[in-house]
Structure formats: C-alpha cells, structure tokens
Design a protein around this motif. Structure first.
Motif, PDB file in Angstrom:
ATOM      1  N   HIS A  53       0.750  -1.233  -0.043  1.00 31.22           N
ATOM      2  CA  HIS A  53      -0.080   0.198   0.105  1.00 31.22           C
ATOM      3  C   HIS A  53       0.787   1.474  -0.060  1.00 31.22           C
ATOM      4  CE1 HIS A  53      -3.419  -2.614   0.970  1.00 31.22           C
ATOM      5  NE2 HIS A  53      -4.203  -1.562   0.814  1.00 31.22           N
ATOM      6  N   GLU A  64      -3.413   5.003   5.195  1.00 32.19           N
ATOM      7  CA  GLU A  64      -4.172   5.202   3.778  1.00 32.19           C
ATOM      8  C   GLU A  64      -5.401   5.912   3.728  1.00 32.19           C
ATOM      9  OE1 GLU A  64      -3.971   2.293   5.275  1.00 32.19           O
ATOM     10  OE2 GLU A  64      -5.944   1.322   4.780  1.00 32.19           O
ATOM     11  N   TRP A  65      -6.113   5.811   5.195  1.00 27.25           N
ATOM     12  CA  TRP A  65      -7.401   6.561   5.100  1.00 27.25           C
ATOM     13  C   TRP A  65      -7.136   7.949   5.667  1.00 27.25           C
ATOM     14  CZ3 TRP A  65     -12.823   4.683   5.305  1.00 27.25           C
ATOM     15  CH2 TRP A  65     -12.772   3.533   4.808  1.00 27.25           C
ATOM     16  N   HIS A 113      -8.229   4.514  -2.590  1.00 29.19           N
ATOM     17  CA  HIS A 113      -9.242   5.321  -2.524  1.00 29.19           C
ATOM     18  C   HIS A 113      -9.113   6.714  -2.534  1.00 29.19           C
ATOM     19  CE1 HIS A 113     -10.385   1.508  -0.796  1.00 29.19           C
ATOM     20  NE2 HIS A 113     -10.359   1.927   0.294  1.00 29.19           N
ATOM     21  N   ASP A 205     -11.200  -3.339  -4.919  1.00 25.08           N
ATOM     22  CA  ASP A 205     -11.339  -3.102  -3.547  1.00 25.08           C
ATOM     23  C   ASP A 205     -12.292  -1.758  -3.410  1.00 25.08           C
ATOM     24  OD1 ASP A 205     -11.278  -3.517  -0.719  1.00 25.08           O
ATOM     25  OD2 ASP A 205      -9.472  -2.596  -0.550  1.00 25.08           O
ATOM     26  N   GLU A 251     -10.293 -10.686   4.098  1.00 23.02           N
ATOM     27  CA  GLU A 251      -9.312  -9.424   4.699  1.00 23.02           C
ATOM     28  C   GLU A 251      -9.124  -9.747   6.025  1.00 23.02           C
ATOM     29  OE1 GLU A 251     -10.819  -5.581   3.489  1.00 23.02           O
ATOM     30  OE2 GLU A 251      -9.650  -4.724   4.987  1.00 23.02           O
TER      31      GLU A 251
HETATM   32  O1  FHN Z   1     -10.170   0.436   2.512  1.00 17.94           O
HETATM   33  C1  FHN Z   1      -9.277  -0.537   2.160  1.00 17.94           C
HETATM   34  C2  FHN Z   1      -7.949  -0.605   3.205  1.00 17.94           C
HETATM   35  O2  FHN Z   1      -7.579   0.924   2.975  1.00 17.94           O
HETATM   36  C3  FHN Z   1      -7.169  -1.648   2.589  1.00 17.94           C
HETATM   37  O3  FHN Z   1      -6.841  -1.268   1.233  1.00 17.94           O
HETATM   38  C4  FHN Z   1      -7.870  -3.068   2.765  1.00 17.94           C
HETATM   39  C5  FHN Z   1      -7.117  -4.246   2.225  1.00 17.94           C
HETATM   40  O4  FHN Z   1      -7.708  -5.159   2.076  1.00 17.94           O
HETATM   41  N1  FHN Z   1      -9.194  -3.265   2.083  1.00 17.94           N
HETATM   42  C6  FHN Z   1     -10.163  -2.011   2.274  1.00 17.94           C
HETATM   43  C7  FHN Z   1     -10.927  -2.195   3.411  1.00 17.94           C
HETATM   44  O5  FHN Z   1     -11.652  -3.199   3.209  1.00 17.94           O
END
Ligand code: FHN
Length: 433
Positions: A53, A64-65, A113, A205, A251
């Motif tokens: 990531h 990352e959020w 995202h 995703d 996940e």
């Molecule tokens: O929101 C994403 C998160 O940032 C990350 O990429 C994960 C990886 O499985 N998937 C999401 C949450 O389900």
C-alpha cells in the motif's frame, strides 16, 4: 406456535443478512479459459505474496485512510503530490525483500481510495508522473524488476474514489456521472493491462462503499478477461463470489473466519482463496503504528492459511522516501529464514485435509502430508481426529527421525518424542500408502 414464529423470524434475519451478501445485478455466465485455470493453479501453488500500500498518503505517515479520517479537503490533499519525491525507491530492493521472505508475487496499489494513481495514466492528472517532482512511474520499474526475478506482479485497483466528482455524483444517482466514472476505470484498467507486461491479477477493493450500486462488473470483468484472459480477478467485495471472480479474498482473516468483521456471512467457495493481513495495524505507512506482529505470528498465519487451502498476502506500507521500514524488513528476513528451510511444506501444497485441530493444521502434496504442530502438545502425542487414511511412514521434517504412530477408527495418534520442537512449527512428515 411461538417456536415456529421464532424459527421463521430467525430464518428471515438470516435470509436478509445473506441477501445483502449477494451482488444484485445479473452477471453473464463465465467460463474461465484453460490458461486462466492454469493461472489459478499457479496462484495456489505460490501461497505467499507481498501486498504493498503506497501512495501520497505515506507523506502524512498516518495510514492510507488519512484523507477521510482527518477530513482533509480535496484541494489541500492534492497539494501532497507536490511533496512526493521518493528518491530512495528502488524496485529491485523491494523485489529482493519479497523474494528473500519467500514471497512469490507482489500486489501493489495502482490507485487507492484517495484517487492518486501510482502509474503513468492519461485518464487522470492526479498521478505520480504528472503531479509530483518525482515524475517517474514506479510500477514500470517494479514490473521490470519482478520480471527479472520471476515474481508475479498484480495490481490493486480501488473501485471507490474520494476525490472525483463523477464518483460522488454517480453515488448520488447521477447516471451520466456514474457512466463517466465507469469509463474512467475502464480506461485505467486498459492501461494497466497493456503497459506493464503480464499482470497476474487485478485486485479490486471498495465495492463495500456502495453495496447496492451497479458497478458494471459485466463490462469491467469482460474487458479484463478479453484483454488478458489469464489475468485473475480478485474482488475484495466482502460478499459471496460473483461470476467472473477468479479468486476469493478474506481480509484480515483466514478463509471462512470472521474475526475482523469483514467476512460476515461469507462462505468459502471453490475458487482459489487468499487472506490478506497487515504486519502491524494499518495498510499504509503509519509512524504511530507500533503493533508489530511477531515473526512467529506471521509464520502461523501463513501455515494456517495454507492449511485452509489459501494464500497469504502480507502487507507492507512503504515510507514516503520509497523505503520499506526497517522493522518490516527485519521481520520479513526472519520469515524468509523459515520459508527457505520449510517452504517444501507450504509451496505447491493444498489444504483442507482435516477440519480444525487444536494443535495446528495439515498441508498436502501428492502422497506427502505435512503435519504442522503450532502449539506444543501437553500430552506425549498429537491426535489427528477423524484422520484414517493409511500411513506408510511418519518422520521428522528432515526425514532422519522416525515418528511412532497408531491409527484407529476415531483418528490417528502421532508420538513425536521428547526432543520434538514445536516452538514455532513442529513439522511431522507423513507418507501415505
Ligand atoms: O479500505 C481498504 C483498506 O484501506 C485496505 O486497502 C484494505 C486491504 O484489504 N481494503 C479496504 C478495506 O476493506
């Protein structure tokens, strides 16, 4: 009567919970090509991959959020690109870290995202080549380094977008905007599948952001399967697989488990399975995140995933300078010491030999079973319940020491002896008749 009512109510709740887990739009019937089926087998054989990531968010070092969680306005967030200059990024170094850990493939975020594309794209200016002082395409370099080292390269691709108006308006019901957004995704996917050589998998995703939306998967999936039939599609949608999926994801959990809350009501399918997990808490680089998982925990995750017939996609979130943080590099090095000794019991194996066992799990390759004892036994034996296949021999992993065994109709007893070391994973090798 009251009892029947309760049963009906329970059934209704269960039905609606499961109904939510299904995709509402019809998908065309999908018959994978022979090459695709082969790619699935190869995927299952590889067992262990590196998830990466990486994006402009790494500058803020808070996962990352960060854009959403810290409510950063999109114009202000865009400014991050001006500071993104990962001068120390070295694709060959990353590939070496992955390879030394025993990983056979890499899945990297091409766009997360936050909408920032980590590759050279004509479909958006908000990308690493056009919007940053770095001005180069790291995915190109990674593709070359992977090819050189025989590592498969996969691209994570976010369906959800926090920055684009067409996504936002489309989400509110503006059909024209939504179609524009779908067109944008198709343009980017075409670039990813034509400019980087062979791509092992597209890993979607973000579906969960709009569970009821028509994501036009019929068009998107057929585009991928047309451009590159052997490229697998994984969609981390947290629902039952839909026609066109080639891999089922779990996940932060082992296949069939739901400790992380993402896989509620999702059943294990016949598709190749993949669990993804972090090495600490977050996916993207975080300077605050110190919940590092131990080498032993990660090895256990890999072994247990293999025992459940799945792969492990283990994540690193590189720093803004392009380096992978030293804590991760050290731990991956230790995992690599283990995989280089015991990899035979993981790669190319299949799982689901027996149901859950308190002491560990079993992997299988042809007539050889690897009994992974992950918890040191409190008794002088290990009991494999309901395992009655006829054993020809039982030995230590290196084959040098014989292990006594006894088979009964209830299961099999193994007596590994007093020097048996199960501090990480005590492996007993069984040859079947
Ligand atoms: O929101 C994403 C998160 O940032 C990350 O990429 C994960 C990886 O499985 N998937 C999401 C949450 O389900």
């Amino acid at each position: 009567m009251k009892k029947i009512g309760l049963i009906c109510l329970f059934g209704l709740i269960l039905f609606s919970a499961n109904a939510q887990k299904k995709y509402a739009y019809p998908m065309p019937e999908y018959t994978p090509t022979a090459g695709n089926l082969e790619a699935r087998e190869e995927f299952q054989d590889m067992k262990f991959g590196m998830f990466i990531h990486w994006g402009v968010y790494s500058i803020l070092a808070d996962g990352e959020w960060v854009m959403l969680l810290k409510k950063i306005q999109k114009d202000n967030y865009s400014r991050l690109a001006d500071f993104f200059n990962p001068q120390e990024f070295n694709a060959e170094e990353w590939v070496k870290i992955a390879k030394d850990a025993g990983m056979k493939y890499i899945t990297i975020t091409s766009r997360h995202h936050d909408s920032f594309s980590m590759f050279d794209t004509d479909a958006s200016d908000f990308n690493i080549v056009d919007a940053t002082p770095y001005g180069k395409d790291p995915l190109k370099e990674l593709a070359e380094a992977c090819k050189k080292e025989g590592i498969k390269l996969n691209f994570y691709y976010s369906l959800l977008d926090w920055r684009r108006d067409d996504y936002k308006d489309g989400k509110k019901g503006d059909e024209e905007a939504w179609n524009k957004y779908v067109g944008f995704m198709k343009a980017q996917l075409t670039e990813l599948l034509t400019n980087y050589g062979e791509v092992g998998c597209i890993w979607f995703d973000g579906h969960w952001d709009q569970k009821e939306a028509n994501w036009h998967y019929d068009e998107i999936y057929s585009l991928i399967h047309k451009l590159s039939p052997n490229t697998l599609i994984a969609n981390n949608h947290h629902i039952q697989p839909i026609p066109g999926d080639d891999v089922q994801t779990f996940e932060r959990d082992l296949p069939g488990e739901n400790h992380g809350g993402f896989n509620h009501g999702v059943e294990v399918s016949q598709l190749p399975l993949e669990s993804c997990a972090t090495m600490a808490g977050k996916w993207g680089y975080s300077i605050y995140d110190k919940k590092f998982k131990s080498t032993k925990q990660l090895i256990h995750f890999l072994v247990k995933a293999a025992g459940k017939n799945g792969n492990l996609l283990l994540n690193v979130g590189p720093m803004p300078n392009g380096k992978i943080q030293p804590e991760f590099v050290d731990t991956l090095g230790e995992v690599g010491e283990w995989t280089s000794k015991y990899g035979e019991s993981i790669y190319g194996t299949r799982g689901n030999v027996v149901g859950s066992q308190d002491w560990g799990t079993i992997t299988k390759k042809d007539k050889t079973l690897y009994v992974h004892v992950l918890e040191a036994p409190s008794e002088p034996y290990i009991f494999i319940s309901e395992f009655t296949e006829k054993i020809a021999s039982a030995t230590s992993f290196d084959g040098k020491t014989k292990v006594k065994f006894k088979q009964m109709k209830e299961g099999t007893f193994l007596y590994p002896g007093k020097d048996f070391d199960a501090s990480i994973d005590g492996i007993i090798k069984l040859k079947l008749k």
